[in-house]
Motif scaffolding. Structure first.
Motif, PDB file in Angstrom:
ATOM      1  N   GLU A 122       0.826  -1.229   0.000  1.00 20.69           N
ATOM      2  CA  GLU A 122       0.000   0.000   0.000  1.00 20.69           C
ATOM      3  C   GLU A 122       0.851   1.266   0.000  1.00 20.69           C
ATOM      4  OE1 GLU A 122      -2.268  -0.908   3.541  1.00 20.69           O
ATOM      5  OE2 GLU A 122      -2.359  -2.876   2.615  1.00 20.69           O
ATOM      6  N   ILE A 124       2.370   4.510  -1.094  1.00 21.70           N
ATOM      7  CA  ILE A 124       2.101   5.531  -2.113  1.00 21.70           C
ATOM      8  C   ILE A 124       3.258   6.521  -2.100  1.00 21.70           C
ATOM      9  CG2 ILE A 124       0.483   7.366  -2.816  1.00 21.70           C
ATOM     10  CD1 ILE A 124      -0.889   4.707  -2.835  1.00 21.70           C
ATOM     11  N   THR A 153       7.981   9.184  13.483  1.00 27.55           N
ATOM     12  CA  THR A 153       6.677   8.543  13.660  1.00 27.55           C
ATOM     13  C   THR A 153       5.764   8.833  12.452  1.00 27.55           C
ATOM     14  OG1 THR A 153       4.771   8.337  15.085  1.00 27.55           O
ATOM     15  CG2 THR A 153       5.777  10.504  15.041  1.00 27.55           C
ATOM     16  N   GLY A 154       5.040   7.814  12.024  1.00 35.31           N
ATOM     17  CA  GLY A 154       4.074   7.981  10.937  1.00 35.31           C
ATOM     18  C   GLY A 154       4.665   8.011   9.542  1.00 35.31           C
ATOM     19  N   THR A 155       5.953   7.681   9.394  1.00 39.67           N
ATOM     20  CA  THR A 155       6.568   7.732   8.057  1.00 39.67           C
ATOM     21  C   THR A 155       6.298   6.454   7.256  1.00 39.67           C
ATOM     22  OG1 THR A 155       8.632   7.144   9.168  1.00 39.67           O
ATOM     23  CG2 THR A 155       8.447   9.405   8.396  1.00 39.67           C
ATOM     24  N   GLY A 156       5.728   5.444   7.888  1.00 40.89           N
ATOM     25  CA  GLY A 156       5.372   4.227   7.145  1.00 40.89           C
ATOM     26  C   GLY A 156       6.278   3.035   7.440  1.00 40.89           C
ATOM     27  N   LYS A 157       6.899   3.021   8.612  1.00 40.11           N
ATOM     28  CA  LYS A 157       7.838   1.925   8.923  1.00 40.11           C
ATOM     29  C   LYS A 157       7.133   0.573   8.908  1.00 40.11           C
ATOM     30  CE  LYS A 157       9.253   4.014  12.737  1.00 40.11           C
ATOM     31  NZ  LYS A 157       8.574   5.306  12.599  1.00 40.11           N
ATOM     32  N   GLU A 158       5.933   0.567   9.478  1.00 38.75           N
ATOM     33  CA  GLU A 158       5.203  -0.704   9.525  1.00 38.75           C
ATOM     34  C   GLU A 158       4.805  -1.140   8.110  1.00 38.75           C
ATOM     35  OE1 GLU A 158       2.321  -0.850  12.674  1.00 38.75           O
ATOM     36  OE2 GLU A 158       1.435  -2.669  11.852  1.00 38.75           O
ATOM     37  N   LEU A 159       4.431  -0.178   7.307  1.00 34.84           N
ATOM     38  CA  LEU A 159       4.037  -0.463   5.925  1.00 34.84           C
ATOM     39  C   LEU A 159       5.214  -1.057   5.138  1.00 34.84           C
ATOM     40  CD1 LEU A 159       1.291   0.248   4.848  1.00 34.84           C
ATOM     41  CD2 LEU A 159       2.208   2.325   3.875  1.00 34.84           C
ATOM     42  N   GLU A 223       9.439  -0.585  17.193  1.00 35.83           N
ATOM     43  CA  GLU A 223      10.003   0.196  18.301  1.00 35.83           C
ATOM     44  C   GLU A 223      11.037  -0.609  19.075  1.00 35.83           C
ATOM     45  OE1 GLU A 223       9.681   3.090  18.009  1.00 35.83           O
ATOM     46  OE2 GLU A 223       7.814   3.295  16.933  1.00 35.83           O
ATOM     47  N   TYR A 308      -5.877   8.890  -0.420  1.00 38.47           N
ATOM     48  CA  TYR A 308      -6.675   8.774   0.802  1.00 38.47           C
ATOM     49  C   TYR A 308      -8.020   9.496   0.707  1.00 38.47           C
ATOM     50  CZ  TYR A 308      -3.245   6.122   3.354  1.00 38.47           C
ATOM     51  OH  TYR A 308      -2.421   5.104   3.772  1.00 38.47           O
ATOM     52  N   VAL A 340       2.769  10.838   7.541  1.00 34.98           N
ATOM     53  CA  VAL A 340       1.609  10.400   6.744  1.00 34.98           C
ATOM     54  C   VAL A 340       0.393  10.119   7.647  1.00 34.98           C
ATOM     55  CG1 VAL A 340       0.790   8.776   5.016  1.00 34.98           C
ATOM     56  CG2 VAL A 340       3.196   9.401   5.073  1.00 34.98           C
ATOM     57  N   ARG A 341       0.657   9.607   8.856  1.00 30.73           N
ATOM     58  CA  ARG A 341      -0.476   9.335   9.750  1.00 30.73           C
ATOM     59  C   ARG A 341      -1.243  10.623  10.021  1.00 30.73           C
ATOM     60  NH1 ARG A 341       1.936   7.219  13.818  1.00 30.73           N
ATOM     61  NH2 ARG A 341       1.581   5.031  13.361  1.00 30.73           N
TER      62      ARG A 341
HETATM   63  N1  LIG Z   1       3.967   5.886   1.808  1.00 29.14           N
HETATM   64  C1  LIG Z   1       2.745   5.658   2.333  1.00 29.14           C
HETATM   65  N2  LIG Z   1       1.702   5.413   1.509  1.00 29.14           N
HETATM   66  C2  LIG Z   1       0.476   5.210   1.998  1.00 29.14           C
HETATM   67  N3  LIG Z   1       0.178   5.219   3.311  1.00 29.14           N
HETATM   68  C3  LIG Z   1       1.164   5.449   4.173  1.00 29.14           C
HETATM   69  C4  LIG Z   1       2.508   5.674   3.739  1.00 29.14           C
HETATM   70  N4  LIG Z   1       3.281   5.841   4.808  1.00 29.14           N
HETATM   71  C5  LIG Z   1       2.487   5.735   5.877  1.00 29.14           C
HETATM   72  N5  LIG Z   1       1.211   5.503   5.506  1.00 29.14           N
HETATM   73  C6  LIG Z   1       0.042   5.357   6.395  1.00 29.14           C
HETATM   74  O1  LIG Z   1       0.279   6.186   7.534  1.00 29.14           O
HETATM   75  C7  LIG Z   1      -0.070   5.512   8.731  1.00 29.14           C
HETATM   76  C8  LIG Z   1       1.153   5.355   9.617  1.00 29.14           C
HETATM   77  O2  LIG Z   1       2.057   4.437   8.989  1.00 29.14           O
HETATM   78  P1  LIG Z   1       2.930   3.402   9.836  1.00 29.14           P
HETATM   79  O3  LIG Z   1       2.162   2.861  10.994  1.00 29.14           O
HETATM   80  O4  LIG Z   1       3.507   2.427   8.886  1.00 29.14           O
HETATM   81  O5  LIG Z   1       4.041   4.410  10.376  1.00 29.14           O
HETATM   82  P2  LIG Z   1       5.207   4.149  11.407  1.00 29.14           P
HETATM   83  O6  LIG Z   1       6.409   4.823  10.862  1.00 29.14           O
HETATM   84  O7  LIG Z   1       5.306   2.694  11.713  1.00 29.14           O
HETATM   85  O8  LIG Z   1       4.703   4.955  12.678  1.00 29.14           O
HETATM   86  P3  LIG Z   1       5.127   4.799  14.234  1.00 29.14           P
HETATM   87  O9  LIG Z   1       6.592   5.086  14.332  1.00 29.14           O
HETATM   88  O10 LIG Z   1       4.325   5.859  14.911  1.00 29.14           O
HETATM   89  O11 LIG Z   1       4.750   3.416  14.630  1.00 29.14           O
HETATM   90  C9  LIG Z   1      -0.692   4.187   8.311  1.00 29.14           C
HETATM   91  O12 LIG Z   1      -2.076   4.357   8.208  1.00 29.14           O
HETATM   92  C10 LIG Z   1      -0.093   3.936   6.942  1.00 29.14           C
HETATM   93  O13 LIG Z   1      -0.938   3.151   6.155  1.00 29.14           O
END
Ligand SMILES: Nc1ncnc2c1ncn2[C@@H]1O[C@H](COP(=O)(O)OP(=O)(O)OP(=O)(O)O)[C@@H](O)[C@H]1O
Length: 463
Positions: A122, A124, A153-159, A223, A308, A340-341
């Motif tokens: 997913e 983008i 935080t929220g940069t998409g690490k989990e994705l 984390e 989105y 992104v979050r």
């Molecule tokens: N490049 C991307 N394209 C689409 N959606 C994204 C992208 N990056 C992040 N998101 C969305 O933003 C939200 C946060 O992403 P994610 O949980 O992967 O971030 P994270 O870096 O793991 O955050 P944290 O450090 O707070 O755990 C999710 O809903 C995810 O689907």
């Protein structure tokens, strides 16, 4: 003759190979079948082989061309590279050099093919920075090394962690996510490595640990910087030996897992502070993906908004909303500390506010975004502010250059007018077009508010 010889060498190395004896014949072949590498002689029946590089690449742009030159015609090499050749071999060709060139080109091709084919899941974004990260996912999918994903935080690490698993040879097996935040030591030990029956109060049954369950699959430690030092030590041993002993057991369990870890903390600084193990840090450094903050991803905000917004409007069973220019420029002006979050949250709030409108505008944005845009615009308008002792930023009237100043009365009036106008402009932007909010914020009476708005040709939208 050289054609037949190279064909024999290629077949000996396990490749499929065809020899053709003119460019025309070669171009015809390319119409029928894709070709990875073409060996092209400088001396051809049709003339100089270099002249045929452009038509060959036109009909087969993915093909690599390796020029064959004699010792006496090396002056052609530079010209061949300029025309698009990838490499060259000097005749007579020896097998060692031949297999080295073919081996590297084929390896590169395989790698590129994987990159082209990887599933983005997913993710983008088409900014150069995000593409580099996607390329790293592709590289990591070729091997089995542990991966560390860093980013705010929220940069998409989990994705990205999910994408690494989905594109790896382990995709069909388990993908286990562990949130290491606030994981107490005892619980972490048993959760990760498992325990025997009765190993602690409440352990009525033996339980497999997550590392065991991740056998042949991927375990994602989110984390990882939050892991207790005692667990870090156990983790290091597991990474080194791929085996561990569940709590209160005498046996060891082996597990072939791949580790993907993520953190938004500065692990190097933690190593200096003694809160993260240096040896574990070095192990995790083998393959690092650093996700850029959203504010550094040129063009991605538009793509993410498009994506989105479609999803949010569909969920709310609304017609797709248009995006106003003022809305987009405020999004671009914002710093996005939550990345992104936060953007997704802002879109949800804005769509909710625009429920009965066709288009998203500046006024649908949450206050912190409007504020940041207003502040940025104000900074652009007054490039050299003069800060008074009371802390106000003022741009003084510039004197005419004749050594005199305008009358104070005149300056005072102009300054107050300018301040009033700038203040009211911001008030209109931030008050959600509500006279009540504007009065509350400014301390003005409703009558005075309208009087001043009138004076400066401003109005609350919809009034
Ligand atoms: N490049 C991307 N394209 C689409 N959606 C994204 C992208 N990056 C992040 N998101 C969305 O933003 C939200 C946060 O992403 P994610 O949980 O992967 O971030 P994270 O870096 O793991 O955050 P944290 O450090 O707070 O755990 C999710 O809903 C995810 O689907």
């Amino acid at each position: 003759m050289i054609g037949q010889l190279l064909k024999l060498m290629a077949i000996k190395e396990g490749h499929q190979c065809e020899a053709v004896f003119s460019v025309a014949e070669g171009l015809e072949f390319l119409q029928r079948e894709p070709v990875d590498i073409i060996f092209l002689d400088v001396l051809l029946p049709e003339g100089n082989g270099i002249n045929s590089i452009p038509p060959i690449l036109n009909s087969a742009p993915e093909t690599d061309i390796v020029m064959l030159t004699g010792e006496s015609s090396t002056q052609y090499i530079e010209k061949a590279f300029k025309a698009g050749a990838t490499d060259y071999l000097i005749k007579p060709v020896n097998l060692e050099r031949f297999s080295k060139v073919v081996g590297s080109l084929i390896k590169l091709k395989r790698k590129n093919n994987v990159q082209r084919q990887i599933s983005r899941e997913e993710i983008i974004g088409d900014s150069a920075k995000i593409k580099q990260c996607i390329e790293k996912v592709a590289q990591s999918s070729l091997g089995d090394a542990n991966v560390l994903i860093q980013g705010e935080t929220g940069t998409g690490k989990e994705l990205f962690a999910k994408a690494i698993h989905a594109n790896s040879g382990r995709a069909k097996n388990k993908y286990i996510i562990v949130d290491c935040t606030n994981l107490p030591v005892n619980l972490a030990e048993s959760l990760l490595f498992g325990h025997d029956r009765g190993s602690f109060t409440g352990a009525e049954k033996a339980k497999k640990g997550l590392f065991e369950l991740a056998h042949n699959g991927t375990i994602f430690l989110d984390e990882i910087g939050d892991l207790d030092l005692a667990i870090q030590k156990s983790l290091l041993r597991v990474l080194q030996e791929k085996k561990f002993r569940p709590l209160s057991t005498a046996y060891e369990v082996e597990s072939d897992f791949r580790l993907v870890a993520a953190t938004n903390r500065d692990l190097q600084a933690m190593v200096h502070q003694g809160t993260f193990r240096k040896d574990l840090y070095f192990r995790l450094q083998a393959f690092v993906i650093s996700l850029p903050p959203l504010r550094e991803r040129e063009g991605d905000i538009e793509r993410l908004v498009d994506h989105y917004l479609g999803i949010i409007c569909e969920e709310k069973e609304m017609r797709p909303l248009e995006v106003g220019e003022d809305f987009m420029s405020a999004l671009k002006a914002y710093e996005w500390p939550g990345n992104v979050r936060e953007l997704v949250n802002v879109l949800q709030i804005s769509v909710h506010k625009a429920m009965f409108d066709d288009r998203l505008t500046f006024y649908h944005l949450p206050q912190q975004l409007r504020m940041s845009k207003v502040v940025q615009d104000a900074e652009i308008r007054s490039p050299e502010p003069h800060v008074t002792p009371s802390g106000y930023n003022l741009t003084l009237p510039v004197h005419d250059g004749d050594g005199t100043l305008p009358k104070l009365k005149e300056v005072r009036k102009k300054t107050i007018d300018a301040m009033e106008q700038s203040y009211l402009h911001q008030l209109v932007m931030l008050s959600d077009n509500s006279a009540k909010t504007a009065c509350k914020m400014s301390g003005l009476s409703r009558a005075r508010l309208y009087e001043l708005l009138n004076k400066h040709n401003l109005s609350l939208r919809g009034n």
